[in-house]
Motif scaffolding. Structure first.
Motif, mmCIF file in Angstrom:
data_model
loop_
_atom_site.group_PDB
_atom_site.id
_atom_site.type_symbol
_atom_site.label_atom_id
_atom_site.label_comp_id
_atom_site.label_asym_id
_atom_site.label_seq_id
_atom_site.Cartn_x
_atom_site.Cartn_y
_atom_site.Cartn_z
ATOM 1 N N PRO A 4 5.818 3.836 -10.291
ATOM 2 C CA PRO A 4 6.545 4.691 -9.355
ATOM 3 C C PRO A 4 7.996 4.823 -9.816
ATOM 4 O O PRO A 4 8.624 3.828 -10.153
ATOM 5 C CB PRO A 4 6.460 3.913 -8.038
ATOM 6 C CG PRO A 4 5.259 3.034 -8.168
ATOM 7 C CD PRO A 4 5.145 2.706 -9.626
ATOM 8 N N GLY A 5 8.498 6.030 -9.829
ATOM 9 C CA GLY A 5 9.825 6.278 -10.372
ATOM 10 C C GLY A 5 9.754 6.982 -11.711
ATOM 11 O O GLY A 5 10.738 7.549 -12.186
ATOM 12 N N ALA A 61 0.834 -1.213 0.000
ATOM 13 C CA ALA A 61 0.000 0.000 0.000
ATOM 14 C C ALA A 61 0.866 1.259 0.000
ATOM 15 O O ALA A 61 0.516 2.284 -0.593
ATOM 16 C CB ALA A 61 -0.920 -0.010 1.218
ATOM 17 N N GLN A 62 1.997 1.161 0.683
ATOM 18 C CA GLN A 62 2.894 2.307 0.800
ATOM 19 C C GLN A 62 3.653 2.565 -0.507
ATOM 20 O O GLN A 62 3.774 3.711 -0.950
ATOM 21 C CB GLN A 62 3.844 1.985 1.957
ATOM 22 C CG GLN A 62 4.886 3.008 2.276
ATOM 23 C CD GLN A 62 5.824 2.467 3.378
ATOM 24 O OE1 GLN A 62 5.418 1.706 4.277
ATOM 25 N NE2 GLN A 62 7.087 2.837 3.292
ATOM 26 N N VAL A 63 4.134 1.499 -1.154
ATOM 27 C CA VAL A 63 4.950 1.706 -2.355
ATOM 28 C C VAL A 63 4.131 1.805 -3.640
ATOM 29 O O VAL A 63 4.605 2.339 -4.637
ATOM 30 C CB VAL A 63 6.060 0.630 -2.521
ATOM 31 C CG1 VAL A 63 7.103 0.797 -1.436
ATOM 32 C CG2 VAL A 63 5.500 -0.780 -2.541
ATOM 33 N N PHE A 64 2.921 1.294 -3.626
ATOM 34 C CA PHE A 64 2.050 1.403 -4.802
ATOM 35 C C PHE A 64 0.757 2.122 -4.427
ATOM 36 O O PHE A 64 -0.334 1.544 -4.519
ATOM 37 C CB PHE A 64 1.680 0.013 -5.358
ATOM 38 C CG PHE A 64 2.836 -0.771 -5.879
ATOM 39 C CD1 PHE A 64 3.682 -0.249 -6.837
ATOM 40 C CD2 PHE A 64 3.067 -2.070 -5.421
ATOM 41 C CE1 PHE A 64 4.747 -0.993 -7.331
ATOM 42 C CE2 PHE A 64 4.123 -2.812 -5.918
ATOM 43 C CZ PHE A 64 4.961 -2.277 -6.870
ATOM 44 N N ARG A 102 11.600 -5.523 3.170
ATOM 45 C CA ARG A 102 11.224 -4.238 2.569
ATOM 46 C C ARG A 102 12.341 -3.582 1.767
ATOM 47 O O ARG A 102 12.096 -2.885 0.806
ATOM 48 C CB ARG A 102 10.803 -3.253 3.658
ATOM 49 C CG ARG A 102 9.510 -3.553 4.337
ATOM 50 C CD ARG A 102 9.178 -2.475 5.344
ATOM 51 N NE ARG A 102 8.004 -2.850 6.143
ATOM 52 C CZ ARG A 102 8.076 -3.653 7.207
ATOM 53 N NH1 ARG A 102 9.237 -4.149 7.611
ATOM 54 N NH2 ARG A 102 6.956 -3.954 7.869
ATOM 55 N N GLN A 103 13.567 -3.722 2.228
ATOM 56 C CA GLN A 103 14.641 -2.961 1.594
ATOM 57 C C GLN A 103 15.012 -3.508 0.220
ATOM 58 O O GLN A 103 15.793 -2.912 -0.507
ATOM 59 C CB GLN A 103 15.875 -2.936 2.498
ATOM 60 C CG GLN A 103 16.703 -4.217 2.532
ATOM 61 C CD GLN A 103 15.945 -5.414 3.142
ATOM 62 O OE1 GLN A 103 14.879 -5.262 3.742
ATOM 63 N NE2 GLN A 103 16.478 -6.597 2.968
ATOM 64 N N SER A 104 14.443 -4.651 -0.128
ATOM 65 C CA SER A 104 14.925 -5.321 -1.336
ATOM 66 C C SER A 104 14.409 -4.644 -2.599
ATOM 67 O O SER A 104 13.299 -4.143 -2.658
ATOM 68 C CB SER A 104 14.500 -6.784 -1.321
ATOM 69 O OG SER A 104 13.115 -6.881 -1.235
ATOM 70 N N LEU A 105 15.248 -4.656 -3.601
ATOM 71 C CA LEU A 105 14.891 -4.124 -4.899
ATOM 72 C C LEU A 105 14.861 -5.283 -5.876
ATOM 73 O O LEU A 105 15.639 -6.226 -5.759
ATOM 74 C CB LEU A 105 15.929 -3.107 -5.353
ATOM 75 C CG LEU A 105 15.908 -1.812 -4.558
ATOM 76 C CD1 LEU A 105 17.165 -1.023 -4.797
ATOM 77 C CD2 LEU A 105 14.682 -0.996 -4.950
ATOM 78 N N ALA A 106 13.996 -5.212 -6.823
ATOM 79 C CA ALA A 106 13.909 -6.292 -7.800
ATOM 80 C C ALA A 106 13.213 -5.728 -9.025
ATOM 81 O O ALA A 106 12.264 -4.955 -8.906
ATOM 82 C CB ALA A 106 13.101 -7.459 -7.228
ATOM 83 N N VAL A 107 13.708 -6.075 -10.207
ATOM 84 C CA VAL A 107 13.031 -5.658 -11.440
ATOM 85 C C VAL A 107 12.753 -6.888 -12.293
ATOM 86 O O VAL A 107 13.551 -7.822 -12.332
ATOM 87 C CB VAL A 107 13.851 -4.640 -12.276
ATOM 88 C CG1 VAL A 107 14.135 -3.381 -11.476
ATOM 89 C CG2 VAL A 107 15.136 -5.246 -12.796
#
Lengths: 147, 147, 147, 147
Positions: C48-49, B15-18, B75-80
């Protein structure tokens, strides 16, 4: 939703149509929408380093879905692979046999789709995932199978 | 092999990031290697004819695998997303919600792979199958995520 | 091997069948086996971004191949996407329009396959690659299109 | 953006690392981001009916992209296939050699992606399309290559 061929009939038919390679593949289990197939790994399935090669895993996935379609549609049916996608997840364990667990996701009038997880025999970590689409020609005409 | 985020923590983080789209997606169930996600279907997810669109199903598959990676990595993880393959199997049933059943097949140092079956809510016939690969950058650097 | 619809006829027809979204997509060039399509990027295509989202790129690839099939088969033709595979290669450049260069690889009786490279407008580095398979129902029956 | 190995160096290196199969594959042309590779078709590449098999085409696509990565990264580089997608478009023409035209779409720090069109020698109609993703381990460690 019933099988046209049982496990023994399917194995016999595969032996007849693929005389060169049928000993590589063993039907281990068959239900109305799943099949378990073993690749009996031999030297020719290995790549340098001694693990099962990508083309051998492609063959296993392809044969598994094809056999599932045959088991449902019967011996007279023709089908050609039109699409495959594969993810290679882990290094196979040495020269262990490879086990494919295949589900038939769709068996339509003209298209069949199955997906497959592959494991080194004795391990529960998937080595590869595949999905395969088969085109089924309308009147059993091989020339028409490519859509 | 344990979860970094439980179901509630994962929902809060999504909810926070999207903020724009989080109401479209509901985490219905979460285990260490599976997630069930609901797409709450609205007008904007439909194509002419009133069934759920391909891009909406792509989004659902993509969010499901991403959420599964977050739940495990934190939470800290990034992924594309680096790869997707999808099979569209059946016409979705009208404007019913879409349910994604996702399995995490691999969660490696730098790559994660999940596969997804999608169903119209209330039906057990899969509408679509997807697999998604995510690249996970080494030091949490977004710029590095594309590999 | 000739076009059933020229560039203007194709654009008119897309506007008619996709009234909600046709302004997003502009046919920039059309030959007998290629099409160039522009996604006019707007806020709703961004993640986002601030870069173009995966679902927006999926839509662009899907519309490009569909438009190519229409241009060859004509207005009455029906076609549904049965398979897609995509590779996401680079981060799109901000909110630049996205350009799809699509080649028709096969236009058969019942299946059409196209592949697509997508670029941020003004760049020659591909952002994404896609291939799409369409099933074309035999008698123009939509119900039959899923094969 | 220059080659680490020229065409002759690449052919020599492939012969060294693939002693069993290197005679199957001939590097016909090499540029900084394309390679043309010939599969010299022999009995073992054929399926019943006498056309080139799916696994043989998978091998050709896989070797082509791998060779392209080697040509750019040099002999010491390690790379493992992590994803493939293939579309089978037409029946190959008998037992003609198969020609792969490969483009390198991305050569990143940890991922390389190439796509391939395959033709029966002498024909300009594509028989198959493939895309392949390779994972490149960070410190040249084979164990790390699966990501």
């Amino acid at each position: 939703m019933s099988l046209a061929l049982n496990k023994e009939e399917l194995a016999d038919y595969l032996a007849q149509v693929f005389p060169q390679v049928h000993k590589d593949f063993v039907v281990e289990d068959l239900t109305e929408d799943t099949i378990r197939m073993r690749l009996v790994v031999a030297e020719r399935h290995l790549r340098p380093g001694g693990t099962v090669s990508g083309p051998a895993m492609f063959s296993l996935a392809d044969v598994s879905v094809y056999a599932m379609v045959l088991a449902r549609k019967g011996r007279q049916s023709l089908a050609v692979t039109t699409n495959s996608s594969m993810d290679f997840l882990r290094k196979p364990e040495g020269a262990a046999d490879m086990i494919a667990e295949c589900r038939l996701l769709k068996l339509g009038r003209s298209l069949a789709v199955g997906d497959v997880l592959m494991f080194s025999d004795g391990s529960d970590k998937p080595v590869a995932r595949a999905s395969m689409t088969y085109s089924i020609p309308p009147q059993g005409s091989a020339a028409a199978a490519f859509g």
